[in-house]
Design a protein around this motif. Sequence first.
Motif, PDB file in Angstrom:
ATOM      1  N   MET A   1       0.851  -1.191   0.000  1.00  0.00           N
ATOM      2  CA  MET A   1       0.000   0.000   0.000  1.00  0.00           C
ATOM      3  C   MET A   1       0.893   1.249   0.000  1.00  0.00           C
ATOM      4  SD  MET A   1      -2.987   1.084   2.695  1.00  0.00           S
ATOM      5  CE  MET A   1      -3.902   2.598   2.464  1.00  0.00           C
ATOM      6  N   ARG A   2       0.683   2.113  -0.943  1.00  0.00           N
ATOM      7  CA  ARG A   2       1.528   3.303  -1.094  1.00  0.00           C
ATOM      8  C   ARG A   2       1.075   4.402  -0.139  1.00  0.00           C
ATOM      9  NH1 ARG A   2       1.526   7.878  -4.336  1.00  0.00           N
ATOM     10  NH2 ARG A   2      -0.493   7.256  -5.233  1.00  0.00           N
ATOM     11  N   PHE A   3       2.075   4.998   0.551  1.00  0.00           N
ATOM     12  CA  PHE A   3       1.772   6.080   1.486  1.00  0.00           C
ATOM     13  C   PHE A   3       1.606   7.386   0.710  1.00  0.00           C
ATOM     14  CE2 PHE A   3       3.339   9.605   4.168  1.00  0.00           C
ATOM     15  CZ  PHE A   3       2.372   9.539   5.167  1.00  0.00           C
ATOM     16  N   ASP A   4       0.484   8.052   0.912  1.00  0.00           N
ATOM     17  CA  ASP A   4       0.173   9.313   0.235  1.00  0.00           C
ATOM     18  C   ASP A   4       0.334  10.453   1.235  1.00  0.00           C
ATOM     19  OD1 ASP A   4      -0.818  11.447  -1.176  1.00  0.00           O
ATOM     20  OD2 ASP A   4      -2.442  10.304  -2.103  1.00  0.00           O
ATOM     21  N   ILE A   5       1.433  11.211   1.108  1.00  0.00           N
ATOM     22  CA  ILE A   5       1.717  12.264   2.087  1.00  0.00           C
ATOM     23  C   ILE A   5       0.700  13.399   1.993  1.00  0.00           C
ATOM     24  CG2 ILE A   5       3.327  13.438   0.530  1.00  0.00           C
ATOM     25  CD1 ILE A   5       4.946  14.229   2.996  1.00  0.00           C
ATOM     26  N   ALA A   6       0.205  13.680   0.782  1.00  0.00           N
ATOM     27  CA  ALA A   6      -0.785  14.754   0.636  1.00  0.00           C
ATOM     28  C   ALA A   6      -2.079  14.396   1.354  1.00  0.00           C
ATOM     29  CB  ALA A   6      -1.041  15.037  -0.836  1.00  0.00           C
ATOM     30  N   ALA A   7      -2.553  13.154   1.165  1.00  0.00           N
ATOM     31  CA  ALA A   7      -3.788  12.724   1.823  1.00  0.00           C
ATOM     32  C   ALA A   7      -3.612  12.684   3.339  1.00  0.00           C
ATOM     33  CB  ALA A   7      -4.203  11.349   1.294  1.00  0.00           C
ATOM     34  N   PHE A   8      -2.446  12.222   3.786  1.00  0.00           N
ATOM     35  CA  PHE A   8      -2.200  12.159   5.232  1.00  0.00           C
ATOM     36  C   PHE A   8      -2.200  13.555   5.844  1.00  0.00           C
ATOM     37  CE2 PHE A   8       0.763  12.389   8.781  1.00  0.00           C
ATOM     38  CZ  PHE A   8       0.264  11.399   9.618  1.00  0.00           C
ATOM     39  N   ALA A   9      -1.548  14.529   5.166  1.00  0.00           N
ATOM     40  CA  ALA A   9      -1.448  15.885   5.711  1.00  0.00           C
ATOM     41  C   ALA A   9      -2.804  16.569   5.749  1.00  0.00           C
ATOM     42  CB  ALA A   9      -0.467  16.692   4.879  1.00  0.00           C
ATOM     43  N   VAL A  10      -3.646  16.329   4.726  1.00  0.00           N
ATOM     44  CA  VAL A  10      -4.942  17.009   4.676  1.00  0.00           C
ATOM     45  C   VAL A  10      -5.926  16.389   5.661  1.00  0.00           C
ATOM     46  CG1 VAL A  10      -6.929  17.517   3.201  1.00  0.00           C
ATOM     47  CG2 VAL A  10      -4.600  17.791   2.310  1.00  0.00           C
ATOM     48  N   ARG A  11      -5.987  15.041   5.700  1.00  0.00           N
ATOM     49  CA  ARG A  11      -6.961  14.376   6.574  1.00  0.00           C
ATOM     50  C   ARG A  11      -6.585  14.518   8.045  1.00  0.00           C
ATOM     51  NH1 ARG A  11      -7.034  10.216   2.254  1.00  0.00           N
ATOM     52  NH2 ARG A  11      -9.049  10.465   1.161  1.00  0.00           N
ATOM     53  N   ASN A  12      -5.287  14.602   8.327  1.00  0.00           N
ATOM     54  CA  ASN A  12      -4.831  14.787   9.713  1.00  0.00           C
ATOM     55  C   ASN A  12      -4.330  16.221   9.869  1.00  0.00           C
ATOM     56  OD1 ASN A  12      -4.729  11.758  10.796  1.00  0.00           O
ATOM     57  ND2 ASN A  12      -3.869  11.767   8.731  1.00  0.00           N
ATOM     58  N   TRP A  13      -5.224  17.160   9.640  1.00  0.00           N
ATOM     59  CA  TRP A  13      -4.823  18.555   9.611  1.00  0.00           C
ATOM     60  C   TRP A  13      -4.347  19.074  10.964  1.00  0.00           C
ATOM     61  CZ3 TRP A  13      -7.611  21.850  12.691  1.00  0.00           C
ATOM     62  CH2 TRP A  13      -8.854  21.387  13.139  1.00  0.00           C
ATOM     63  N   GLN A  14      -4.854  18.474  12.073  1.00  0.00           N
ATOM     64  CA  GLN A  14      -4.374  18.918  13.389  1.00  0.00           C
ATOM     65  C   GLN A  14      -2.875  18.602  13.547  1.00  0.00           C
ATOM     66  OE1 GLN A  14      -6.895  16.834  12.866  1.00  0.00           O
ATOM     67  NE2 GLN A  14      -8.732  17.408  14.051  1.00  0.00           N
ATOM     68  N   PHE A  15      -2.493  17.383  13.139  1.00  0.00           N
ATOM     69  CA  PHE A  15      -1.076  17.012  13.206  1.00  0.00           C
ATOM     70  C   PHE A  15      -0.241  17.914  12.297  1.00  0.00           C
ATOM     71  CE2 PHE A  15       2.469  14.690  11.294  1.00  0.00           C
ATOM     72  CZ  PHE A  15       3.195  14.349  12.420  1.00  0.00           C
ATOM     73  N   THR A  16      -0.780  18.219  11.117  1.00  0.00           N
ATOM     74  CA  THR A  16      -0.048  19.068  10.174  1.00  0.00           C
ATOM     75  C   THR A  16       0.191  20.460  10.750  1.00  0.00           C
ATOM     76  OG1 THR A  16      -1.036  17.863   8.321  1.00  0.00           O
ATOM     77  CG2 THR A  16      -0.052  20.009   7.843  1.00  0.00           C
ATOM     78  N   LEU A  17      -0.843  21.026  11.380  1.00  0.00           N
ATOM     79  CA  LEU A  17      -0.687  22.351  11.973  1.00  0.00           C
ATOM     80  C   LEU A  17       0.351  22.357  13.081  1.00  0.00           C
ATOM     81  CD1 LEU A  17      -4.397  23.635  12.127  1.00  0.00           C
ATOM     82  CD2 LEU A  17      -2.584  24.354  10.563  1.00  0.00           C
ATOM     83  N   VAL A  18       0.317  21.323  13.951  1.00  0.00           N
ATOM     84  CA  VAL A  18       1.291  21.257  15.049  1.00  0.00           C
ATOM     85  C   VAL A  18       2.712  21.103  14.492  1.00  0.00           C
ATOM     86  CG1 VAL A  18       2.062  19.905  17.027  1.00  0.00           C
ATOM     87  CG2 VAL A  18      -0.370  20.373  16.710  1.00  0.00           C
ATOM     88  N   ALA A  19       2.871  20.225  13.480  1.00  0.00           N
ATOM     89  CA  ALA A  19       4.201  19.999  12.909  1.00  0.00           C
ATOM     90  C   ALA A  19       4.768  21.274  12.293  1.00  0.00           C
ATOM     91  CB  ALA A  19       4.132  18.884  11.863  1.00  0.00           C
ATOM     92  N   PHE A  20       3.918  21.961  11.515  1.00  0.00           N
ATOM     93  CA  PHE A  20       4.405  23.188  10.887  1.00  0.00           C
ATOM     94  C   PHE A  20       4.585  24.305  11.908  1.00  0.00           C
ATOM     95  CE2 PHE A  20       3.102  21.183   6.910  1.00  0.00           C
ATOM     96  CZ  PHE A  20       4.144  21.547   6.095  1.00  0.00           C
ATOM     97  N   GLY A  21       3.800  24.296  12.975  1.00  0.00           N
ATOM     98  CA  GLY A  21       4.013  25.276  14.040  1.00  0.00           C
ATOM     99  C   GLY A  21       5.373  25.098  14.688  1.00  0.00           C
TER     100      GLY A  21
END
Length: 477
Positions: A1-21
């Motif tokens: 199963m291929r990991f899709d970084i775009a889908a992961f970042a959008v669907r887990n937007w709380q994690f994305t915000l914390v990481a970029f913060g």
Amino acid sequence: MRFDIAAFAVRNWQFTLVAFGLLILLGVNALFSTPRSEDPHFPIPIVTVQAVLPGAEPAEVEQLIADPIEAALDGLDNVDSITSTSLDGAAVVTVEFDWSVNPERKYDEVVREVNAVRASLPQGLTRLEVRRARTTEVAIVQLALVSDHLPMRRLEKLADSLRERLDRAPGVREARYWGVPASEVRVALDLGRLAALQLPATAVADALRSAGAETPIGAAHAGDRRFNIKSGGAFRDLAAVGEIAVRRQAGQVVRVRDVAHISWAQQEADHLTRFNGRRAVFVTATQKDGADVAKVTAGIDQAVTDFERTLPAGVRLERGFVQAKNVEHRLLRLFRDFGLALGIVLITLLPLGLRAGGVVMLSIPLSLLIGLALLQALGFTVNQLAVAGFVLSLGLLVDDSIVVTENIARHLRAGADRVTAAIAGTRQITLAVIGCTATLMFAFLPLLALPGGSGGYTSALCRSPSCARSAPRSWCP
């Protein structure tokens, strides 16, 4: 199963915000703490040996000093070239090693070889110094003590006092002054007086030599205390030189002042220094490796301000060159380019709406902050080549951000919801955007293969961490 970084970042937007913060905090910290300099700091495998033999002609210097040192250094491994220059009373031998070696280790090897050959060099050698070539040998500050009337010896004392103050400033490697002929005490013999007293000139020279040498002659004990006793030493003034006894004749002591005229003098000037056409003495300072030129200059400015209050009338202190101003000017131009880029993006994406334009405008400084954090982690300074790398990456950032955002907007216009549009729009052109960007980056890869000092100098441009620019593409508008 291929990991899709775009889908992961959008669907887990709380994690994305914390990481970029967190990345933003790291970038802001790097913005204020990463050392700044005019040029990149990198090790240089070049070592210089300087020797001084007063009174020797160039041919003698080459035969007695340069040739033995060259022969000793030629036996070292990884030597690319050895060059020497023989002058009146001085020799400079420069050895350049292969750029793949450890410069610190090669410097130690040169010191060892020079110390081994020291015993075979002339006894009259007054200076034998081994110095490493450094990118920080360029002066970051050049000051000028300007005066048309103050005696040069007095001006030299002021320059030496300023040098000592700059040496104590934080981050300063070395401070030096230039343009002053070396001062000396000149003893002019009265040959007629010497002939009348039947004294040879060597008697005066021997008396001066013995009186100026510090010779331990024992110790004196006073109770529980012990005092070391020395004979001779440094002369306090000209009168002390005149009081030296040359010989006792007919119950009288003949002193130096009886057979010679003693005065201060200066050696012949080998160069003249002027500041805006007026007589001046220059004082320069260099910084330590990895130091922030702005912070070092701030300490120098404080020392210079305190010193200016002690200057006598008729002497003016001028600031001829301050490297920190050049660095500040380049950073201001970089910030200006950022502002222009943000304005262009806003105008270009205005048809897509303020929301899409705002996201792209946010991605540009965010990517550059991440780049600064990587720059600090890799041990680079913020210098003119790093700034050039950021400027180059700025154009790629704008292009990629506009393309990705416009494709997401196209999916929104086709009726897709925001999450689907963000994932599909990014996924659809990710390979094309990465390929286009990589093609532009590969154009600079040959700079990494440049040989010698050119490769070491330009590596800061090639390694500027602008690859972080692809991170914000998965941000949902």
